[in-house]
Enzyme design. Structure first.
Site, PDB file in Angstrom:
ATOM      1  N   GLY A  13       0.834  -1.206   0.000  1.00 15.50           N
ATOM      2  CA  GLY A  13       0.000   0.000   0.000  1.00 15.50           C
ATOM      3  C   GLY A  13       0.864   1.249   0.000  1.00 15.50           C
ATOM      4  N   ARG A  74       0.794  -4.999  -5.867  1.00 15.54           N
ATOM      5  CA  ARG A  74       0.928  -6.272  -5.155  1.00 15.54           C
ATOM      6  C   ARG A  74       1.227  -7.300  -6.245  1.00 15.54           C
ATOM      7  NH1 ARG A  74      -2.643  -3.590  -1.308  1.00 15.54           N
ATOM      8  NH2 ARG A  74      -1.278  -3.507   0.493  1.00 15.54           N
ATOM      9  N   ASP A 105       5.407  -5.011   5.947  1.00 16.08           N
ATOM     10  CA  ASP A 105       6.016  -6.310   6.293  1.00 16.08           C
ATOM     11  C   ASP A 105       5.977  -7.307   5.139  1.00 16.08           C
ATOM     12  OD1 ASP A 105       3.315  -6.586   6.506  1.00 16.08           O
ATOM     13  OD2 ASP A 105       3.332  -7.626   8.437  1.00 16.08           O
ATOM     14  N   THR A 127       4.212   2.491   5.874  1.00 16.36           N
ATOM     15  CA  THR A 127       2.818   2.052   5.861  1.00 16.36           C
ATOM     16  C   THR A 127       2.055   2.901   6.864  1.00 16.36           C
ATOM     17  OG1 THR A 127       1.293   0.326   6.631  1.00 16.36           O
ATOM     18  CG2 THR A 127       3.572   0.080   7.311  1.00 16.36           C
ATOM     19  N   ASP A 129      -0.201   2.074   8.632  1.00 16.14           N
ATOM     20  CA  ASP A 129      -0.631   1.253   9.777  1.00 16.14           C
ATOM     21  C   ASP A 129       0.319   1.337  10.966  1.00 16.14           C
ATOM     22  OD1 ASP A 129      -2.776   0.402   8.323  1.00 16.14           O
ATOM     23  OD2 ASP A 129      -1.892  -1.506   7.713  1.00 16.14           O
ATOM     24  N   ASP A 131       2.650  -0.589  11.760  1.00 12.33           N
ATOM     25  CA  ASP A 131       2.647  -1.917  12.381  1.00 12.33           C
ATOM     26  C   ASP A 131       3.942  -2.715  12.157  1.00 12.33           C
ATOM     27  OD1 ASP A 131       2.276  -2.280   9.682  1.00 12.33           O
ATOM     28  OD2 ASP A 131       0.666  -3.745   9.872  1.00 12.33           O
ATOM     29  N   ARG A 173      -6.323  -3.125   9.140  1.00 12.10           N
ATOM     30  CA  ARG A 173      -6.975  -4.427   9.109  1.00 12.10           C
ATOM     31  C   ARG A 173      -6.584  -5.258  10.324  1.00 12.10           C
ATOM     32  NH1 ARG A 173      -7.127  -5.846   3.288  1.00 12.10           N
ATOM     33  NH2 ARG A 173      -9.123  -4.834   3.203  1.00 12.10           N
TER      34      ARG A 173
HETATM   35  P1  ATP Z   1       0.996  -2.584   3.499  1.00 20.52           P
HETATM   36  O1  ATP Z   1       0.782  -3.408   4.721  1.00 20.52           O
HETATM   37  O2  ATP Z   1       1.184  -1.149   3.790  1.00 20.52           O
HETATM   38  O3  ATP Z   1      -0.015  -2.818   2.407  1.00 20.52           O
HETATM   39  P2  ATP Z   1       2.967  -4.528   2.660  1.00 20.52           P
HETATM   40  O4  ATP Z   1       4.352  -4.394   2.166  1.00 20.52           O
HETATM   41  O5  ATP Z   1       2.771  -5.347   3.914  1.00 20.52           O
HETATM   42  O6  ATP Z   1       2.409  -3.045   2.841  1.00 20.52           O
HETATM   43  P3  ATP Z   1       1.781  -6.613   1.033  1.00 20.52           P
HETATM   44  O7  ATP Z   1       0.679  -6.528   0.043  1.00 20.52           O
HETATM   45  O8  ATP Z   1       1.611  -7.546   2.178  1.00 20.52           O
HETATM   46  O9  ATP Z   1       2.038  -5.104   1.511  1.00 20.52           O
HETATM   47  O10 ATP Z   1       3.133  -7.043   0.287  1.00 20.52           O
HETATM   48  C1  ATP Z   1       3.588  -6.364  -0.859  1.00 20.52           C
HETATM   49  C2  ATP Z   1       4.225  -7.325  -1.822  1.00 20.52           C
HETATM   50  O11 ATP Z   1       5.338  -7.975  -1.210  1.00 20.52           O
HETATM   51  C3  ATP Z   1       3.352  -8.490  -2.308  1.00 20.52           C
HETATM   52  O12 ATP Z   1       2.495  -8.161  -3.351  1.00 20.52           O
HETATM   53  C4  ATP Z   1       4.410  -9.483  -2.786  1.00 20.52           C
HETATM   54  O13 ATP Z   1       4.926  -9.074  -4.009  1.00 20.52           O
HETATM   55  C5  ATP Z   1       5.465  -9.310  -1.715  1.00 20.52           C
HETATM   56  N1  ATP Z   1       5.267 -10.309  -0.652  1.00 20.52           N
HETATM   57  C6  ATP Z   1       4.396 -10.265   0.370  1.00 20.52           C
HETATM   58  N2  ATP Z   1       4.490 -11.345   1.148  1.00 20.52           N
HETATM   59  C7  ATP Z   1       5.456 -12.109   0.591  1.00 20.52           C
HETATM   60  C8  ATP Z   1       6.038 -13.374   0.925  1.00 20.52           C
HETATM   61  N3  ATP Z   1       5.660 -14.072   1.995  1.00 20.52           N
HETATM   62  N4  ATP Z   1       7.020 -13.839   0.126  1.00 20.52           N
HETATM   63  C9  ATP Z   1       7.420 -13.146  -0.949  1.00 20.52           C
HETATM   64  N5  ATP Z   1       6.912 -11.957  -1.303  1.00 20.52           N
HETATM   65  C10 ATP Z   1       5.951 -11.442  -0.553  1.00 20.52           C
END
Ligand code: ATP
Length: 327
Positions: A13, A74, A105, A127, A129, A131, A173
């Protein structure tokens, strides 16, 4: 390990301050004679080879711009072994010695996967959040809080005039940091967060009744997105409030407005410091780290360890909200 070329991406995000971090990375790299390869649309760009050379002039005036000029996405493909292999292969093809990824994360889990395939990485936490456990602060949080507060202050005027209850759903969330901060800042009567179980009769209905005895004729209830989801939506909660208290309850879902807008001073400055730190640790040979800020100081943590840490809501925050809402 000498780092001559760094790949830079934003993922997950978007959050206000991402652009300021991009600028800081590009400028610090330039000063240190390191090249930056911009990667568009998060890990998707790495898989598809959607990359471009970033010159320091490209990031002029970026500190104050919301969103991310690198775009974010994503990438389900990156969650597969094949996807990570493709991305790592492209890194080698483009001569990328290490990656700096800006996100949450999930983004750092992706970075860890890349590291396992021989591409070192550094993560910058961004983020709304807030978090990420290894840091007191994640980019975007303060701006998002202020955006929500501004909207709720406006809602309060109309709720007061009509003697209504305003139920405001904020993002979060799994984490209630945004809800708790915003709730305290607007003087909410009730704050519902995913981390704390609650009893509807005791914590919502009775609280509102007590507040009424203290002379209040309008109410603000802040609900984190995660709580709304488990209750079948914010409207369900509002309907229950109206039924039990007789107060007209109206729902406002702030949604993506919280992720947009110009980053405030805290986000611009923290992003600038984090971006600089990320490049400098890579330059000094430190790899597979997540940047954090603790007690105002820049720090960095092993990605594995950072992902294993847990961050709970600060108890004092929750207590403060409870005491100040007279319950
Ligand atoms: P936010 O929580 O602010 O949305 P985020 O980085 O946690 O940010 P995610 O959608 O969970 O957002 O992850 C972003 C991207 O990171 C995913 O679309 C994917 O490409 C990669 N990703 C997430 N989890 C994994 C995982 N376990 N292994 C490999 N790549 C991952």
């Amino acid at each position: 390990m000498a780092v001559n070329r760094i790949g830079l991406l934003t993922s997950g995000g978007d959050a206000p301050g991402m652009n300021a971090a991009v600028r800081a990375v590009v400028r610090t790299a330039f000063v240190n004679g390191i090249e930056i390869l911009g990667i568009r649309r998060g890990y998707n760009g790495l898989i598809n080879g959607d990359v471009f050379e970033m010159e320091h002039k490209m990031v002029n005036g970026l500190t104050g711009r919301g969103g991310t000029i690198l775009y974010t996405a994503r990438s389900p493909e990156f969650n597969t072994e094949e996807g990570v292999k493709k991305a790592a292969k492209n890194c080698k093809y483009f001569g990328v010695d290490a990656i700096i990824c800006i996100g949450g994360d999930g983004t750092f889990r992706g970075a860890l996967d890349l590291a396992k395939h021989g591409i070192p990485a550094v993560g910058i936490p961004a983020t709304i959040d807030n978090d990420i456990a290894c840091t007191n602060y994640t980019l975007g949080f303060d701006t998002a809080c202020n955006t929500a507060i501004e909207a709720i202050d406006k809602l309060r005027d109309t709720m007061q005039s009509h003697e209504r209850c305003s139920l405001v759903e904020v993002m979060g969330r799994k984490a209630g940091h945004l809800a708790a901060y915003v709730g305290i800042a607007v003087g909410a009567n009730v704050i519902l967060v995913p981390e704390r179980p609650y009893d509807f009769e005791k914590d919502v209905v009775q609280k509102m009744r007590r507040t009424r005895i203290h002379g209040h004729n309008h109410f603000i209830v802040i609900v984190a997105e995660g709580v709304a989801e488990t209750e079948g939506g914010s409207q369900n909660i509002a309907d229950k409030i109206a039924e039990e208290t007789g107060v007209d309850a109206r729902v406002t879902i702030l949604g993506h407005i919280q992720r947009g807008g110009r980053p405030n001073a805290r986000d611009r400055v923290t992003a600038s410091r984090m971006g600089r730190h990320a490049v400098e640790i890579l330059r000094d040979g430190k790899v597979n780290r997540v940047i954090g800020i603790q007690g105002g100081a820049m720090q960095d943590f092993d990605i594995d360890e950072a992902l294993a840490m847990e961050k709970d809501l600060q108890e004092t925050m929750y207590d403060t909200a409870r005491i100040l809402s007279l319950s």
